[in-house]
Write an enzyme that holds these catalytic residues in place. Sequence first.
Site, mmCIF file in Angstrom:
data_model
loop_
_atom_site.group_PDB
_atom_site.id
_atom_site.type_symbol
_atom_site.label_atom_id
_atom_site.label_comp_id
_atom_site.label_asym_id
_atom_site.label_seq_id
_atom_site.Cartn_x
_atom_site.Cartn_y
_atom_site.Cartn_z
ATOM 1 N N VAL A 49 52.800 32.568 20.639
ATOM 2 C CA VAL A 49 51.389 32.482 21.009
ATOM 3 C C VAL A 49 50.466 33.147 19.987
ATOM 4 O O VAL A 49 49.260 33.244 20.213
ATOM 5 C CB VAL A 49 51.142 33.082 22.416
ATOM 6 C CG1 VAL A 49 51.719 32.170 23.482
ATOM 7 C CG2 VAL A 49 51.710 34.484 22.529
ATOM 8 N N TYR A 141 49.042 50.847 16.196
ATOM 9 C CA TYR A 141 49.229 50.367 17.577
ATOM 10 C C TYR A 141 48.086 50.835 18.474
ATOM 11 O O TYR A 141 47.537 50.060 19.264
ATOM 12 C CB TYR A 141 50.568 50.881 18.097
ATOM 13 C CG TYR A 141 50.920 50.435 19.500
ATOM 14 C CD1 TYR A 141 51.187 49.099 19.775
ATOM 15 C CD2 TYR A 141 51.011 51.353 20.538
ATOM 16 C CE1 TYR A 141 51.531 48.688 21.057
ATOM 17 C CE2 TYR A 141 51.351 50.952 21.820
ATOM 18 C CZ TYR A 141 51.608 49.624 22.077
ATOM 19 O OH TYR A 141 51.942 49.216 23.343
ATOM 20 N N ALA A 143 45.043 51.644 17.593
ATOM 21 C CA ALA A 143 43.815 50.931 17.233
ATOM 22 C C ALA A 143 43.824 49.511 17.797
ATOM 23 O O ALA A 143 42.802 49.010 18.286
ATOM 24 C CB ALA A 143 43.653 50.894 15.718
#
Length: 234
Positions: A49, A141, A143
């Site tokens: 995705v 991670y 952020a």
Amino acid sequence: MGQAIALRFAAEGAALLLTDISGNRLVETVERIRAAYPAAHLESFRANVLDAGEVDALLGAATSLPPIDVLINVVGGLRGAMYASLLEIDDERWQQTMDLNLRATLLLTRRLVPGMRERGYGRIVNFSSISYAGEKGQSDYAAAKAAVVALTRSLAMELAPEININCVAPGLIETSVMERMETAVVDSFRNACALKRLGKPEEIAQAVLFLASEEASYITGEVLRVSGGRWPSL
């Protein structure tokens, strides 16, 4: 967590469109749902995705399902070392982390919001982490997860009143991610929790079900911590 959410929604009689980048994991989830709820209205489609073309293929494959009114964006994580200082994180990892935690949520929301608006109803639940408030050794991670929170709150204002959008921020949950973590780190998470234990995927599923239900009809733009009372602090 995604599997637990799918099982919980199936128990409520929801029609489900499931996807995962892992074909094996997707098959396992479908088999568990079929075994527990033989009458479940379910379709599945393996997809990455993060790829716009695969997102379009995923949504185009749902030919037997009713229109999608609830979107659960349980996607994210880290590739490579769980903890690294900012000076050890190169540009490639930084962008990869941003994409992994934000891009899929953005792509699926863009694709599904027009239909929700047209029908005058929608529920979206995004996935952040308690790390969004800051976590040593996980600046990329943290952020990225802070960006998910900001996106959620921004869209809550843009998409109202037809669509409610909220965010779950889990603590450390008993999933396969723990296989990559040192015992001392896991213990530190457990000890930092007021409840002195790790969370279970089923507990995340209950929170998601609530936010996607009519019981949460007057809630939008919120971040629900499901972390046993743990909150990062300086």
